[in-house]
Design a protein around this motif. Structure first.
Motif, short mmCIF file in Angstrom:
data_model
loop_
_atom_site.label_atom_id
_atom_site.label_comp_id
_atom_site.label_asym_id
_atom_site.label_seq_id
_atom_site.Cartn_x
_atom_site.Cartn_y
_atom_site.Cartn_z
N LEU A 40 0.84 -1.23 -0.07
CA LEU A 40 -0.07 0.20 -0.08
C LEU A 40 0.73 1.18 0.13
N MET A 41 2.11 1.03 0.57
CA MET A 41 2.91 2.38 0.74
C MET A 41 3.31 2.84 -0.56
N GLN A 42 3.45 1.72 -1.71
CA GLN A 42 4.06 1.79 -2.89
C GLN A 42 2.61 2.31 -4.09
N ASN A 43 1.77 2.34 -3.23
CA ASN A 43 0.17 2.83 -4.19
C ASN A 43 0.20 4.39 -4.31
N ALA A 44 0.55 4.82 -5.57
CA ALA A 44 0.63 6.32 -5.63
C ALA A 44 -0.87 6.87 -5.53
N GLY A 45 -1.82 5.96 -5.92
CA GLY A 45 -3.28 6.61 -6.00
C GLY A 45 -3.93 6.84 -4.45
N ILE A 46 -3.15 6.30 -3.67
CA ILE A 46 -3.86 6.48 -2.32
C ILE A 46 -2.87 7.51 -1.42
N ILE A 47 -3.25 7.88 -0.19
CA ILE A 47 -2.40 8.78 0.66
C ILE A 47 -1.52 8.02 1.47
N ARG A 48 -0.17 7.98 1.05
CA ARG A 48 0.89 7.03 1.50
C ARG A 48 1.24 7.53 2.74
N ASN A 49 0.87 7.32 3.84
CA ASN A 49 1.17 7.71 5.16
C ASN A 49 1.11 6.24 5.87
N GLN A 50 2.21 5.83 6.30
CA GLN A 50 2.29 4.61 7.06
C GLN A 50 1.58 4.35 8.27
N ILE A 81 -2.06 4.09 7.47
CA ILE A 81 -2.55 2.63 6.61
C ILE A 81 -2.49 1.73 7.90
N ARG A 82 -1.48 1.63 8.91
CA ARG A 82 -1.55 0.79 10.10
C ARG A 82 -2.71 1.19 10.87
N ALA A 83 -3.01 2.20 11.06
CA ALA A 83 -4.30 2.67 11.88
C ALA A 83 -5.49 2.20 11.18
N ALA A 84 -5.72 2.09 10.09
CA ALA A 84 -6.90 1.44 9.20
C ALA A 84 -6.91 -0.18 9.70
N VAL A 85 -5.75 -0.74 9.49
CA VAL A 85 -5.69 -2.32 10.12
C VAL A 85 -6.21 -2.46 11.50
N THR A 86 -5.49 -1.46 12.40
CA THR A 86 -5.85 -1.54 13.78
C THR A 86 -7.41 -1.25 14.04
#
Length: 198
Positions: A82-92, A95-100
Motif C-alpha cells: 500500500l505504501m507503494q500505491n501512488a493512488g492513495i495517501i501514502r502515510n504508513q 495505513i496501519r491505523a486502518a488495520v488496527t
C-alpha cells in the motif's frame, strides 16, 4: 432555471457538489458504509476532504472495497504494498491505523451487535438537527465528538481525534450541519426525523 443554493464549502467543484448533494449529512446506518467513512476520515486528518474524495475510488480498490474483515487481516507485506500505491495517501501510520481500526471495529460489533448501534448511541439514536447559517460558524468539535473520540481511543482506535470524529458525524448524518438556506437542509432533516435507533 433558478440556481441551486448549496453549502458554501462545496461550491465550484463538481465532485464536491455531487458528494454534498447526495451523501453528506444523509444518515448512515449500515456498518460497511460507516467503516468506509471512518477510514476515509482518518486519512483526511491534516488534509482537505476534497483530497480524500478525489482518491476515494483508489482507496476502494487498494483496501478491498473497505471490507474491514479483510483489512483486519493485513500483514506487513500488505502495508508495504500500500505504501507503494501512488493512488492513495501514502502515510504508513494511517495505513496501519486502518488495520488496527478494522480489528477494533469488529470488537465493537461483538459487544454491541453492530458498530451502528454503538456510534448512534452517542446521539441517542437520532440525528442532531442544527440551524447553521454559515458553514464557517459550524463547530469543529462538540462535547459529543469529544466523548466519542475519547471512547474510541480508549478502545484502541487511531487517528480519531475529536475534529475527525465530528467530521465523521457530519458526513454520516449523525448531525445535520447543512446551512439553513441550502437546498439539502430540509430533505436531510426529514430523513433524520425517521431515524430512531434506540
Amino acid at each position: 432555471m433558478a440556481e441551486i443554493k448549496r453549502c458554501g464549502w462545496c461550491e465550484g467543484d463538481p465532485l464536491y457538489e455531487a458528494y454534498h448533494d447526495h451523501e453528506w449529512g444523509v444518515p448512515v446506518l449500515d456498518d460497511d458504509t460507516l467503516f468506509e467513512f471512518l477510514t476515509l476520515e482518518t486519512f483526511q486528518a491534516g488534509l482537505s476532504w476534497i483530497t480524500v474524495l478525489r482518491k476515494r475510488n483508489n482507496f476502494r480498490d487498494a483496501f478491498d472495497n473497505f471490507d474491514y474483515r479483510k483489512i483486519a487481516q493485513y500483514k506487513d507485506a500488505k502495508v508495504t504494498e500500500l505504501m507503494q500505491n501512488a493512488g492513495i495517501i501514502r502515510n504508513q501510520m494511517k495505513i496501519r491505523a486502518a488495520v488496527t481500526n478494522a480489528r477494533e471495529f469488529m470488537k465493537i460489533q461483538e459487544e454491541f451487535g453492530s458498530f451502528s448501534r454503538y456510534i448512534w448511541s452517542f446521539v441517542e439514536g437520532s440525528p442532531i438537527q442544527n440551524d447553521i447559517e454559515d458553514y464557517k460558524t459550524a463547530p469543529a468539535t462538540t462535547e459529543i465528538s469529544d466523548r466519542l473520540s475519547k471512547d474510541l481511543k480508549k478502545r484502541g482506535f487511531k487517528f480519531v481525534g475529536s475534529t475527525v470524529i465530528y467530521a465523521h458525524m457530519q458526513a454520516t448524518g449523525m448531525v445535520n450541519d447543512h446551512e439553513v438556506d441550502c437546498f439539502r437542509h430540509k430533505p436531510v432533516k426529514k430523513l433524520g426525523q425517521k431515524v430512531k435507533l434506540l
